[in-house]
Motif scaffolding. Structure first.
Motif, PDB file in Angstrom:
ATOM      1  N   PRO A 118     -10.367  93.465  67.886  1.00 49.18           N
ATOM      2  CA  PRO A 118     -11.193  94.376  68.496  1.00 49.18           C
ATOM      3  C   PRO A 118     -10.379  95.920  68.668  1.00 49.18           C
ATOM      4  O   PRO A 118      -9.243  95.830  68.764  1.00 49.18           O
ATOM      5  CB  PRO A 118     -11.386  93.883  69.875  1.00 49.18           C
ATOM      6  CG  PRO A 118     -10.390  92.861  69.932  1.00 49.18           C
ATOM      7  CD  PRO A 118      -9.993  92.446  68.772  1.00 49.18           C
ATOM      8  N   ARG A 119     -11.160  97.070  69.058  1.00 50.63           N
ATOM      9  CA  ARG A 119     -10.595  98.281  69.006  1.00 50.63           C
ATOM     10  C   ARG A 119      -9.747  98.558  69.857  1.00 50.63           C
ATOM     11  O   ARG A 119     -10.189  98.300  71.033  1.00 50.63           O
ATOM     12  CB  ARG A 119     -11.724  99.203  68.922  1.00 50.63           C
ATOM     13  CG  ARG A 119     -11.328 100.610  68.475  1.00 50.63           C
ATOM     14  CD  ARG A 119     -12.499 101.883  68.367  1.00 50.63           C
ATOM     15  NE  ARG A 119     -12.228 103.152  68.270  1.00 50.63           N
ATOM     16  CZ  ARG A 119     -12.100 103.536  66.843  1.00 50.63           C
ATOM     17  NH1 ARG A 119     -12.182 102.567  65.787  1.00 50.63           N
ATOM     18  NH2 ARG A 119     -11.492 104.712  66.621  1.00 50.63           N
ATOM     19  N   ALA A 142     -13.630  94.848  74.783  1.00 51.70           N
ATOM     20  CA  ALA A 142     -13.700  93.326  74.788  1.00 51.70           C
ATOM     21  C   ALA A 142     -15.083  92.758  74.715  1.00 51.70           C
ATOM     22  O   ALA A 142     -15.400  91.627  75.137  1.00 51.70           O
ATOM     23  CB  ALA A 142     -13.075  92.995  76.353  1.00 51.70           C
ATOM     24  N   GLY A 143     -15.941  93.567  74.159  1.00 47.13           N
ATOM     25  CA  GLY A 143     -17.245  93.083  73.837  1.00 47.13           C
ATOM     26  C   GLY A 143     -18.006  93.855  73.029  1.00 47.13           C
ATOM     27  O   GLY A 143     -17.915  95.079  72.860  1.00 47.13           O
ATOM     28  N   GLY A 184     -23.378 103.473  74.410  1.00 48.82           N
ATOM     29  CA  GLY A 184     -23.237 101.823  74.245  1.00 48.82           C
ATOM     30  C   GLY A 184     -22.100 101.647  75.222  1.00 48.82           C
ATOM     31  O   GLY A 184     -20.893 102.182  74.540  1.00 48.82           O
ATOM     32  N   LEU A 185     -22.188 100.888  76.193  1.00 47.54           N
ATOM     33  CA  LEU A 185     -20.911 100.489  77.051  1.00 47.54           C
ATOM     34  C   LEU A 185     -20.392  99.322  76.832  1.00 47.54           C
ATOM     35  O   LEU A 185     -21.085  98.382  76.631  1.00 47.54           O
ATOM     36  CB  LEU A 185     -21.475 100.788  78.501  1.00 47.54           C
ATOM     37  CG  LEU A 185     -21.863 102.130  78.857  1.00 47.54           C
ATOM     38  CD1 LEU A 185     -22.388 102.080  80.386  1.00 47.54           C
ATOM     39  CD2 LEU A 185     -20.644 103.020  78.591  1.00 47.54           C
ATOM     40  N   CYS A 186     -19.004  99.358  76.625  1.00 48.17           N
ATOM     41  CA  CYS A 186     -18.245  97.812  76.357  1.00 48.17           C
ATOM     42  C   CYS A 186     -17.535  97.530  77.416  1.00 48.17           C
ATOM     43  O   CYS A 186     -16.973  98.298  78.162  1.00 48.17           O
ATOM     44  CB  CYS A 186     -17.507  97.997  74.937  1.00 48.17           C
ATOM     45  SG  CYS A 186     -18.256  98.798  73.547  1.00 48.17           S
ATOM     46  N   PRO A 187     -17.451  96.193  77.613  1.00 45.42           N
ATOM     47  CA  PRO A 187     -16.449  95.594  78.415  1.00 45.42           C
ATOM     48  C   PRO A 187     -14.850  95.961  78.030  1.00 45.42           C
ATOM     49  O   PRO A 187     -14.799  96.349  76.817  1.00 45.42           O
ATOM     50  CB  PRO A 187     -16.663  94.047  78.535  1.00 45.42           C
ATOM     51  CG  PRO A 187     -17.412  93.815  77.318  1.00 45.42           C
ATOM     52  CD  PRO A 187     -18.212  94.963  76.905  1.00 45.42           C
TER      53      PRO A 187
END
Length: 232
Positions: A118-119, A142-143, A184-187
């Protein structure tokens, strides 16, 4: 203006509304969620910054940025963002933003490294002085990205499409529309964060970690000309 905001991290802490309201110019009212105002620290990268209909200029159009922001409602009822400070690693961009957008920009030394899957993003920052930028933020997605749920705290904090600015000498308030697709929101797995912007802007440093953390890979943005807002 046209630009892309890339690899954004959103860190937020709740504050009593009166702490924020006392720092706002006339005409702006602090916006709240669940009775709390919020201060946000947002590091990210800018790419392709340029006037509309003109190409980006190598060496001038991409740089790191860091801001301290809160959320407000203008005299016409529009919700938006108020910036206490914005740091950028590009002196020309700082001059343009201060001159034409009345925004409180500062020149800073910023270095951003991203990579992996993951980035992961490692962000170094220092304002002023000849020293190299210090490690300030480090996070890993994290997602997968998802849009914020309408009415959620994430939507309240991230989905803002108006910026407000103020010229103290003339005591004039301005608003500018900011267009982009919903984030687009990521954990996030947050490895390091810095709260120095609180003290630099006259706020007490938070005693704990941010209560809301999210990130985005980025959006394409169009920033429209400022318009004067009537406050009385």
């Amino acid at each position: 203006m046209r630009q892309r905001w890339r690899d954004l991290l959103f860190l937020h802490w709740p504050l009593p509304p009166e702490v924020i309201q006392n720092r706002l110019p006339a005409g702006l009212k602090v916006d709240t969620y669940g009775g709390d105002a919020y201060l946000g620290v947002v590091p990210f990268s800018m790419e392709g910054v340029r006037p509309a209909r003109l190409p980006a200029v190598p060496g001038l159009s991409s740089f790191g940025e860091l801001n301290l922001r809160t959320y407000v409602v203008g005299p016409d009822g529009l919700p938006g963002v108020w910036f206490f400070s914005l740091d950028a690693h590009q002196r020309v961009a700082v001059w343009v933003a201060r001159t034409f957008f009345a925004l409180p920009y500062h020149h800073a030394r910023i270095a951003v490294e991203t990579g992996g899957e993951p980035r992961r993003t490692a962000y170094r920052w220092s304002r002023g002085g000849p020293m190299p930028p210090k490690p300030a933020f480090d996070w890993t997605l994290a997602g997968p990205p998802r849009p914020a749920e309408p009415g959620s705290l994430a939507a309240f904090l991230a989905e803002r499409y108006v910026l407000f600015s103020h010229r103290p000498r003339s005591d004039r308030l301005y608003a500018g529309r900011v267009d982009h697709e919903p984030y687009g929101l990521c954990p996030v797995e947050l490895n390091r964060h810095d709260t120095a912007l609180f003290g630099l802007n006259g706020f007490a440093a938070p005693t704990g970690p941010p209560t809301h953390v999210t990130a985005s890979r980025g959006v394409d943005v169009a920033i429209h000309p400022l318009r004067r807002v009537t406050t009385r």
